[in-house]
Design a protein around this motif. Structure first.
Motif, PDB file in Angstrom:
ATOM      1  N   THR A  79       0.683  -1.033   0.267  1.00 17.66           N
ATOM      2  CA  THR A  79       0.452  -0.024   0.299  1.00 17.66           C
ATOM      3  C   THR A  79       1.408   1.499  -0.690  1.00 17.66           C
ATOM      4  OG1 THR A  79      -2.069  -0.553   1.171  1.00 17.66           O
ATOM      5  CG2 THR A  79      -1.478   1.439   1.633  1.00 17.66           C
ATOM      6  N   PRO A  80       1.286   2.220  -0.877  1.00 16.20           N
ATOM      7  CA  PRO A  80       2.013   3.462  -0.899  1.00 16.20           C
ATOM      8  C   PRO A  80       0.990   4.280   0.497  1.00 16.20           C
ATOM      9  CG  PRO A  80      -0.308   3.317  -2.734  1.00 16.20           C
ATOM     10  CD  PRO A  80      -0.006   1.826  -2.290  1.00 16.20           C
ATOM     11  N   ARG A  81       2.769   5.069   0.662  1.00 20.23           N
ATOM     12  CA  ARG A  81       1.821   6.523   1.487  1.00 20.23           C
ATOM     13  C   ARG A  81       1.367   7.222   0.418  1.00 20.23           C
ATOM     14  NH1 ARG A  81       6.697   5.516   5.621  1.00 20.23           N
ATOM     15  NH2 ARG A  81       5.380   3.056   6.729  1.00 20.23           N
ATOM     16  N   PRO A  82      -0.136   8.243   0.352  1.00 21.13           N
ATOM     17  CA  PRO A  82       0.561   9.440  -0.377  1.00 21.13           C
ATOM     18  C   PRO A  82       0.764  10.481   0.887  1.00 21.13           C
ATOM     19  CG  PRO A  82      -1.343   8.773   0.740  1.00 21.13           C
ATOM     20  CD  PRO A  82      -0.858   7.467   1.090  1.00 21.13           C
ATOM     21  N   PRO A  83       1.514  11.262  -0.586  1.00 21.00           N
ATOM     22  CA  PRO A  83       1.736  12.705   0.145  1.00 21.00           C
ATOM     23  C   PRO A  83       1.702  13.528   1.184  1.00 21.00           C
ATOM     24  CG  PRO A  83       1.190  13.195  -2.135  1.00 21.00           C
ATOM     25  CD  PRO A  83       1.005  11.646  -1.795  1.00 21.00           C
ATOM     26  N   PHE A  84      -0.327  13.262   0.643  1.00 18.79           N
ATOM     27  CA  PHE A  84      -1.564  13.665   2.070  1.00 18.79           C
ATOM     28  C   PHE A  84      -2.018  12.781   2.982  1.00 18.79           C
ATOM     29  CE2 PHE A  84      -3.273  13.386  -2.050  1.00 18.79           C
ATOM     30  CZ  PHE A  84      -4.719  12.486  -2.383  1.00 18.79           C
ATOM     31  N   THR A  85      -3.104  12.853   3.645  1.00 20.28           N
ATOM     32  CA  THR A  85      -3.474  12.652   4.175  1.00 20.28           C
ATOM     33  C   THR A  85      -5.068  12.537   3.706  1.00 20.28           C
ATOM     34  OG1 THR A  85      -2.693  12.813   6.133  1.00 20.28           O
ATOM     35  CG2 THR A  85      -4.426  11.984   6.507  1.00 20.28           C
ATOM     36  N   PRO A  86      -5.099  10.839   3.401  1.00 22.03           N
ATOM     37  CA  PRO A  86      -6.683  11.081   2.150  1.00 22.03           C
ATOM     38  C   PRO A  86      -7.462  11.128   3.515  1.00 22.03           C
ATOM     39  CG  PRO A  86      -6.064   8.419   2.562  1.00 22.03           C
ATOM     40  CD  PRO A  86      -4.192   9.894   3.168  1.00 22.03           C
ATOM     41  N   PRO A  87      -8.694  11.408   3.754  1.00 18.06           N
ATOM     42  CA  PRO A  87     -10.246  10.996   4.810  1.00 18.06           C
ATOM     43  C   PRO A  87     -10.087   9.288   4.396  1.00 18.06           C
ATOM     44  CG  PRO A  87     -10.727  12.080   1.800  1.00 18.06           C
ATOM     45  CD  PRO A  87      -9.489  11.642   2.184  1.00 18.06           C
ATOM     46  N   PRO A  88     -11.349   9.349   5.522  1.00 11.69           N
ATOM     47  CA  PRO A  88     -11.730   7.784   5.750  1.00 11.69           C
ATOM     48  C   PRO A  88     -12.269   7.468   4.624  1.00 11.69           C
ATOM     49  CG  PRO A  88     -11.646   9.076   7.155  1.00 11.69           C
ATOM     50  CD  PRO A  88     -11.845   9.799   6.367  1.00 11.69           C
ATOM     51  N   PRO A  89     -11.461   5.789   3.945  1.00 15.01           N
ATOM     52  CA  PRO A  89     -12.520   5.606   3.164  1.00 15.01           C
ATOM     53  C   PRO A  89     -13.737   4.816   3.277  1.00 15.01           C
ATOM     54  CG  PRO A  89     -10.363   3.878   3.432  1.00 15.01           C
ATOM     55  CD  PRO A  89     -10.364   5.076   4.612  1.00 15.01           C
ATOM     56  N   SER A  90     -14.715   4.412   2.345  1.00 17.51           N
ATOM     57  CA  SER A  90     -16.080   3.930   2.188  1.00 17.51           C
ATOM     58  C   SER A  90     -15.903   2.311   2.826  1.00 17.51           C
ATOM     59  CB  SER A  90     -16.934   4.404   0.930  1.00 17.51           C
ATOM     60  OG  SER A  90     -16.758   5.508   0.914  1.00 17.51           O
ATOM     61  N   ARG A  91     -14.801   1.947   1.557  1.00 16.68           N
ATOM     62  CA  ARG A  91     -14.720   0.509   1.669  1.00 16.68           C
ATOM     63  C   ARG A  91     -13.024   0.512   1.262  1.00 16.68           C
ATOM     64  NH1 ARG A  91     -18.623  -1.838  -2.591  1.00 16.68           N
ATOM     65  NH2 ARG A  91     -17.138  -1.307  -4.471  1.00 16.68           N
ATOM     66  N   LEU A  92     -12.751  -0.917   1.610  1.00 16.37           N
ATOM     67  CA  LEU A  92     -11.100  -1.725   1.355  1.00 16.37           C
ATOM     68  C   LEU A  92     -11.278  -2.301   0.071  1.00 16.37           C
ATOM     69  CD1 LEU A  92      -9.154  -1.589   4.420  1.00 16.37           C
ATOM     70  CD2 LEU A  92      -8.886   0.558   3.002  1.00 16.37           C
ATOM     71  N   ALA A  93     -10.476  -2.183  -1.455  1.00 15.20           N
ATOM     72  CA  ALA A  93     -10.952  -2.826  -2.504  1.00 15.20           C
ATOM     73  C   ALA A  93      -9.813  -3.840  -2.014  1.00 15.20           C
ATOM     74  CB  ALA A  93     -10.637  -1.802  -3.122  1.00 15.20           C
ATOM     75  N   GLU A  94     -10.531  -5.540  -2.267  1.00 11.50           N
ATOM     76  CA  GLU A  94      -9.892  -6.765  -2.418  1.00 11.50           C
ATOM     77  C   GLU A  94      -8.842  -6.399  -3.389  1.00 11.50           C
ATOM     78  OE1 GLU A  94     -12.316  -9.516  -2.695  1.00 11.50           O
ATOM     79  OE2 GLU A  94     -13.591  -9.282  -0.904  1.00 11.50           O
ATOM     80  N   VAL A  95      -9.262  -6.040  -4.471  1.00 15.55           N
ATOM     81  CA  VAL A  95      -8.134  -6.232  -6.357  1.00 15.55           C
ATOM     82  C   VAL A  95      -7.125  -5.543  -6.004  1.00 15.55           C
ATOM     83  CG1 VAL A  95      -7.909  -6.360  -8.946  1.00 15.55           C
ATOM     84  CG2 VAL A  95      -9.975  -7.818  -7.543  1.00 15.55           C
ATOM     85  N   THR A  96      -5.678  -4.846  -5.149  1.00 21.70           N
ATOM     86  CA  THR A  96      -5.323  -3.478  -5.565  1.00 21.70           C
ATOM     87  C   THR A  96      -3.731  -3.962  -6.713  1.00 21.70           C
ATOM     88  OG1 THR A  96      -3.987  -4.916  -3.417  1.00 21.70           O
ATOM     89  CG2 THR A  96      -5.403  -3.320  -2.995  1.00 21.70           C
TER      90      THR A  96
END
Length: 322
Positions: A79-96
């Motif tokens: 899982t990459p670390r984005p350069p900003f703090t993303p908001p909480p996701p609606s859900r987490l995908a399985e197919v990354t």
């Protein structure tokens, strides 16, 4: 021996697409394609021509893909670390591990009509949503559905390719179809769709969030492989766009149309540097989904699309009005 290599080479392009459908990753598909061609070369003395050379190669490729999907060492990206703090996701995908497939590689596929058993056309059988659905099926169900409903092999032929019984093929196919649902009708790109994607690009480049939201369906979603974060519904998508836009600040954004998975897509450039890829899913004259591939294009995609470091990806004639 050179003659055999010349005989199998014309099938490379369509076998690459087959491996991509099975694996969902162009990088992984390229690796398995190479393994397939090597296995075919090594096994050439065992090809008895009881089936066509094409069918024999699909047998090898399918089994190589099944081995790759079952392998414990299958490469799932961190899982990459984005350069900003993303908001909480609606859900987490399985197919990354999902990756885009450039249309330049599809253009190299010979125009062979699928068998009479096919239920999917070329365009819908390569779209991201379909490829994601395939990844969520058990490996054998994926293979059966592709061989039967995409390539059009008969039940008996699929059973032979997978060394199983017709009864087992019918059962796997029934379960796979129940999971994926019926194929949806696919229409050719229209002038209205081209205008819609142009408005999207214009609004995205200048960070006009209100204009962007006006182009979305009420149930629009945003995904960004290889990060698992998904945002569903306008409030969630809006929050993400506002946070990512604030991080971008006043830096110049440019979107260049590209051809990906038979869908409207844009390569993005931030202050002239390649930043990622956005693939749009359209429905009913609006944008229903955005798949945002992060941190530049995969090297395999860049090679296939003709891009080089610091240069735009080749424009997609007919996708977006120039």
């Amino acid at each position: 021996m050179e003659e055999f290599g010349d005989r199998i080479e014309p099938y490379r392009a369509e076998l690459r697409v087959h491996c991509y459908r099975m694996l969902g990753s162009l990088t992984e598909a390229e690796d398995v394609l190479q393994e397939t061609m090597i296995a075919a070369w090594r096994g050439r003395d065992g090809f008895e021509e009881r089936s066509s050379l094409r069918t024999w190669l699909y047998r090898i490729a399918t089994n190589q893909c099944l081995n790759a999907r079952r392998a414990a060492s299958r490469r799932v990206p961190e899982t990459p670390r984005p350069p900003f703090t993303p908001p909480p996701p609606s859900r987490l995908a399985e197919v990354t591990w999902l990756e885009p497939f450039p249309d330049t590689l599809l253009e190299a596929v010979p125009d062979r009509a699928p068998g009479p058993e096919a239920r999917y056309g070329m365009r819908e059988a390569i779209e991201l949503a379909f490829v994601v659905g395939l990844q969520q099926l058990p490996p054998r169900q994926t293979a059966v559905l592709i061989l039967k409903d995409v390539l059009g092999y008969s039940t008996g032929e699929v059973a032979s390719l997978l060394d199983t019984t017709a009864t087992a093929v019918k059962g796997a196919l029934q379960r796979a179809r129940a999971t994926l649902g019926e194929p949806r009708p696919v229409t050719p790109p229209s002038s209205d769709e081209r205008a819609l994607t142009r408005r999207f690009a214009d609004a995205f480049e200048v960070r006009d969030i209100d204009a962007l939201v006006s182009l979305l369906t009420d149930d629009a979603w945003l995904a960004m492989p290889p990060a698992p974060h998904e945002y569903h519904g306008i409030p969630a998508v809006l929050e993400f766009l506002e946070v990512s836009g604030a991080w971008r600040g006043e830096r110049a954004m440019r979107l260049e149309p590209v051809r990906v998975n038979r869908q409207y897509a844009f390569a993005s450039y931030l202050d002239g540097a390649r930043a990622g890829l956005m693939v749009l899913t359209l429905r009913g004259g609006r944008i229903a989904g955005m798949t945002r591939f992060l941190y530049g294009l995969d090297p395999a995609f860049a090679r296939a699309s003709g891009s080089v470091a610091g240069a735009p990806v080749a424009r997609a004639s007919g996708f977006v009005e120039e």
